[in-house]
Scaffold this motif. Structure first.
Motif, PDB file in Angstrom:
ATOM      1  N   MET A   1       2.011   4.560   0.175  1.00  0.00           N
ATOM      2  CA  MET A   1       0.646   4.199   0.502  1.00  0.00           C
ATOM      3  C   MET A   1      -0.146   4.002  -0.791  1.00  0.00           C
ATOM      4  O   MET A   1      -0.192   4.888  -1.630  1.00  0.00           O
ATOM      5  CB  MET A   1       0.015   5.310   1.340  1.00  0.00           C
ATOM      6  N   THR A   2      -0.743   2.852  -0.934  1.00  0.00           N
ATOM      7  CA  THR A   2      -1.587   2.561  -2.092  1.00  0.00           C
ATOM      8  C   THR A   2      -3.027   2.885  -1.731  1.00  0.00           C
ATOM      9  O   THR A   2      -3.548   2.409  -0.729  1.00  0.00           O
ATOM     10  CB  THR A   2      -1.478   1.073  -2.489  1.00  0.00           C
ATOM     11  N   THR A   3      -3.665   3.691  -2.571  1.00  0.00           N
ATOM     12  CA  THR A   3      -5.056   4.066  -2.334  1.00  0.00           C
ATOM     13  C   THR A   3      -5.975   3.242  -3.227  1.00  0.00           C
ATOM     14  O   THR A   3      -5.641   2.951  -4.380  1.00  0.00           O
ATOM     15  CB  THR A   3      -5.269   5.565  -2.588  1.00  0.00           C
ATOM     16  N   GLU A  22      -7.683  -2.462   4.648  1.00  0.00           N
ATOM     17  CA  GLU A  22      -7.273  -1.527   5.697  1.00  0.00           C
ATOM     18  C   GLU A  22      -6.500  -2.201   6.825  1.00  0.00           C
ATOM     19  O   GLU A  22      -5.946  -1.515   7.679  1.00  0.00           O
ATOM     20  CB  GLU A  22      -8.486  -0.755   6.216  1.00  0.00           C
ATOM     21  N   GLN A  24      -3.858  -3.701   6.168  1.00  0.00           N
ATOM     22  CA  GLN A  24      -2.494  -3.573   5.657  1.00  0.00           C
ATOM     23  C   GLN A  24      -1.980  -2.161   5.930  1.00  0.00           C
ATOM     24  O   GLN A  24      -2.684  -1.184   5.684  1.00  0.00           O
ATOM     25  CB  GLN A  24      -2.450  -3.850   4.150  1.00  0.00           C
ATOM     26  N   ASP A  25      -0.761  -2.058   6.423  1.00  0.00           N
ATOM     27  CA  ASP A  25      -0.191  -0.754   6.765  1.00  0.00           C
ATOM     28  C   ASP A  25       0.008   0.158   5.562  1.00  0.00           C
ATOM     29  O   ASP A  25       0.028   1.375   5.711  1.00  0.00           O
ATOM     30  CB  ASP A  25       1.166  -0.929   7.463  1.00  0.00           C
ATOM     31  N   ASP A  26       0.160  -0.426   4.381  1.00  0.00           N
ATOM     32  CA  ASP A  26       0.479   0.378   3.201  1.00  0.00           C
ATOM     33  C   ASP A  26      -0.700   0.578   2.255  1.00  0.00           C
ATOM     34  O   ASP A  26      -0.522   0.954   1.108  1.00  0.00           O
ATOM     35  CB  ASP A  26       1.659  -0.232   2.446  1.00  0.00           C
ATOM     36  N   MET A  27      -1.930   0.346   2.734  1.00  0.00           N
ATOM     37  CA  MET A  27      -3.116   0.526   1.895  1.00  0.00           C
ATOM     38  C   MET A  27      -4.188   1.298   2.642  1.00  0.00           C
ATOM     39  O   MET A  27      -4.343   1.149   3.846  1.00  0.00           O
ATOM     40  CB  MET A  27      -3.693  -0.819   1.464  1.00  0.00           C
ATOM     41  N   THR A  28      -4.925   2.103   1.882  1.00  0.00           N
ATOM     42  CA  THR A  28      -6.067   2.803   2.446  1.00  0.00           C
ATOM     43  C   THR A  28      -7.198   2.818   1.428  1.00  0.00           C
ATOM     44  O   THR A  28      -6.952   2.979   0.226  1.00  0.00           O
ATOM     45  CB  THR A  28      -5.708   4.232   2.906  1.00  0.00           C
ATOM     46  N   ASP A  49      -5.163   4.887  -6.609  1.00  0.00           N
ATOM     47  CA  ASP A  49      -4.163   4.131  -7.364  1.00  0.00           C
ATOM     48  C   ASP A  49      -4.803   2.936  -8.066  1.00  0.00           C
ATOM     49  O   ASP A  49      -4.443   2.595  -9.182  1.00  0.00           O
ATOM     50  CB  ASP A  49      -3.052   3.621  -6.441  1.00  0.00           C
TER      51      ASP A  49
END
Length: 113
Positions: A1-3, A22, A24-28, A49
């Protein structure tokens, strides 16, 4: 997960980036800053990140905020975002330690004929 932390003085821009990221499944998105000083404080607190950093903001601009974030020595990377497609901004951002430079473009390209 990329923050991610989004730093831009325009609320609509921050909202748009948040919605896009948001989706995207791999970003928050950990937070939003409306100025450079706030971005520096939030980066130290939240340790994202990536910081998406606008250049022109009131108070501390994005170039100076980038210098502070990079000087802290954490793993956070800064991507400079601006509507101004000027070489001087790209060079200043990269000299300040940004990992990249992107131009915000509200004009979609015309389809090829």
């Amino acid at each position: 997960m990329t923050t991610v932390l989004v730093a831009d003085d325009q609320p609509l821009q921050r909202f748009g980036f948040r919605m896009l990221l948001e989706s995207q499944d791999d970003m928050t998105v950990l937070g939003e800053a409306s100025g450079g000083g706030e971005a520096v404080r939030m980066t130290a607190e939240l340790r994202p990140d990536v910081v998406l950093m606008d250049i022109r903001m009131p108070g501390m601009d994005g170039i100076e905020a980038t210098r502070h974030i990079v000087a802290a020595g954490d793993r956070t990377r800064v991507l400079i975002l601006t509507t101004f497609d000027l070489d001087e901004y790209a060079y200043a951002g990269l000299r300040a330690g940004a990992s990249g430079f992107l131009v915000k473009d509200a004009q979609p390209e015309a389809p090829a004929r």
